[in-house]
Design an enzyme around this catalytic site. Structure first.
Site, PDB file in Angstrom:
ATOM      1  N   GLY A 193     -34.889   6.710  19.683  1.00 11.23           N
ATOM      2  CA  GLY A 193     -33.907   6.736  20.457  1.00 11.23           C
ATOM      3  C   GLY A 193     -33.285   8.030  20.516  1.00 11.23           C
ATOM      4  O   GLY A 193     -32.076   8.146  21.198  1.00 11.23           O
ATOM      5  N   ASN A 209     -34.034  10.318  23.106  1.00  7.92           N
ATOM      6  CA  ASN A 209     -34.040  10.131  24.614  1.00  7.92           C
ATOM      7  C   ASN A 209     -32.840   9.574  24.855  1.00  7.92           C
ATOM      8  O   ASN A 209     -31.748   9.920  25.827  1.00  7.92           O
ATOM      9  CB  ASN A 209     -35.007   9.873  25.148  1.00  7.92           C
ATOM     10  CG  ASN A 209     -36.205  11.000  25.166  1.00  7.92           C
ATOM     11  OD1 ASN A 209     -36.039  11.965  25.958  1.00  7.92           O
ATOM     12  ND2 ASN A 209     -36.853  10.936  24.432  1.00  7.92           N
ATOM     13  N   ASN A 241     -40.127   5.922  33.634  1.00  5.97           N
ATOM     14  CA  ASN A 241     -40.473   6.040  32.308  1.00  5.97           C
ATOM     15  C   ASN A 241     -40.745   7.716  32.020  1.00  5.97           C
ATOM     16  O   ASN A 241     -41.069   8.476  33.202  1.00  5.97           O
ATOM     17  CB  ASN A 241     -41.937   5.534  32.109  1.00  5.97           C
ATOM     18  CG  ASN A 241     -42.335   5.502  30.662  1.00  5.97           C
ATOM     19  OD1 ASN A 241     -41.510   5.652  29.747  1.00  5.97           O
ATOM     20  ND2 ASN A 241     -43.528   5.943  30.304  1.00  5.97           N
ATOM     21  N   HIS A 257     -42.997  10.232  29.581  1.00  5.12           N
ATOM     22  CA  HIS A 257     -44.196  10.439  28.685  1.00  5.12           C
ATOM     23  C   HIS A 257     -44.593  11.613  28.308  1.00  5.12           C
ATOM     24  O   HIS A 257     -44.484  12.640  28.958  1.00  5.12           O
ATOM     25  CB  HIS A 257     -45.361   9.593  29.533  1.00  5.12           C
ATOM     26  CG  HIS A 257     -46.531   9.581  28.971  1.00  5.12           C
ATOM     27  ND1 HIS A 257     -46.802   8.431  27.922  1.00  5.12           N
ATOM     28  CD2 HIS A 257     -47.830  10.317  28.637  1.00  5.12           C
ATOM     29  CE1 HIS A 257     -47.965   8.667  27.278  1.00  5.12           C
ATOM     30  NE2 HIS A 257     -48.523   9.791  27.589  1.00  5.12           N
TER      31      HIS A 257
HETATM   32  C1  GRF Z   1     -40.796  10.054  23.755  1.00  7.90           C
HETATM   33  O1  GRF Z   1     -41.812  11.190  23.329  1.00  7.90           O
HETATM   34  C2  GRF Z   1     -41.112   9.595  24.946  1.00  7.90           C
HETATM   35  O2  GRF Z   1     -41.793  10.661  25.749  1.00  7.90           O
HETATM   36  C3  GRF Z   1     -41.868   8.540  24.747  1.00  7.90           C
HETATM   37  O3  GRF Z   1     -41.535   7.712  23.526  1.00  7.90           O
HETATM   38  C4  GRF Z   1     -40.839   8.801  22.885  1.00  7.90           C
HETATM   39  C5  GRF Z   1     -39.400   8.324  22.472  1.00  7.90           C
HETATM   40  O4  GRF Z   1     -38.840   9.151  21.621  1.00  7.90           O
HETATM   41  N1  GRF Z   1     -42.158   7.441  25.806  1.00  7.90           N
HETATM   42  P1  GRF Z   1     -37.318   8.792  21.430  1.00  7.90           P
HETATM   43  O5  GRF Z   1     -37.495   7.329  20.786  1.00  7.90           O
HETATM   44  O6  GRF Z   1     -36.544   8.821  22.458  1.00  7.90           O
HETATM   45  O7  GRF Z   1     -36.863   9.854  20.177  1.00  7.90           O
END
Ligand code: GRF
Length: 176
Positions: A6, A8, A94, A96
């Protein structure tokens, strides 16, 4: 929507919470993102993926989203494939951690690293019925320097994610 760490999610909340209402959905009741949401006082919704058969889960999630009527569904490390009905009925974005269409799916940073590519990066894209196949909104590249460790590459990728995702979300939502 997030399933794990989490970072992000937390970054988006911190940068956008004064401008938009944000709520968390997770299907993983043990996800660390739930603790982040608690600290940030963000409302959390959980539908425990493991308690239902796939069709039941998909229907529950669809009904939940229908009720919420989100302006935008933001995937931030959500690790389940969304049903076609959900994908067709909501605006979903999304992020990625690779330069799509290279290295879709899971463990993309590691896959790029092990493959030996010299350039990788981050992609923000719309979600369609495929896995990481939707229309690309923005990409940012990262040079994989000789001798960089996987850990440091991951750090670099996450820093870029934290810079571009809120910026793109703001643009899409029309906020400054
Ligand atoms: C990120 O690298 C995102 O690009 C991918 O999943 C990861 C999530 O990381 N879809 P976090 O849980 O936000 O630390």
């Amino acid at each position: 929507m997030a399933s794990g760490n989490g970072s992000n999610f937390e970054n988006i909340v911190k940068k956008l919470r004064n401008k938009v209402d944000i709520e968390l959905f997770t299907e993983n009741k043990n996800a660390y993102v739930i603790q982040r949401a608690e600290k940030l006082k963000v409302k959390t919704h959980i539908i425990d993926f493991k308690s239902f058969c796939r069709d039941e889960y998909d229907e529950k999630l669809y009904k939940f989203l229908k009720k919420q009527t989100p302006e935008l569904v933001v995937l931030a490390g959500y690790m389940k494939i969304l049903s076609p009905k959900i994908v067709d009925n909501f605006k979903i974005i999304n992020i990625h951690p690779s330069l799509l269409p290279a290295f879709p799916g899971i463990n993309s940073i590691k896959k790029a690293y092990n493959y030996g590519v010299k350039i990788t990066g981050v992609t923000v894209h719309w979600v369609d019925r495929g896995v990481d196949t939707g229309k690309i909104i923005e990409q940012k590249s990262v040079t994989i320097e000789k001798d960089i460790s996987l850990k440091n590459l991951e750090k670099k990728i996450h820093e870029i994610e934290h810079e571009i995702y809120p910026r793109i979300l703001k643009k899409i939502l029309g906020i400054t």
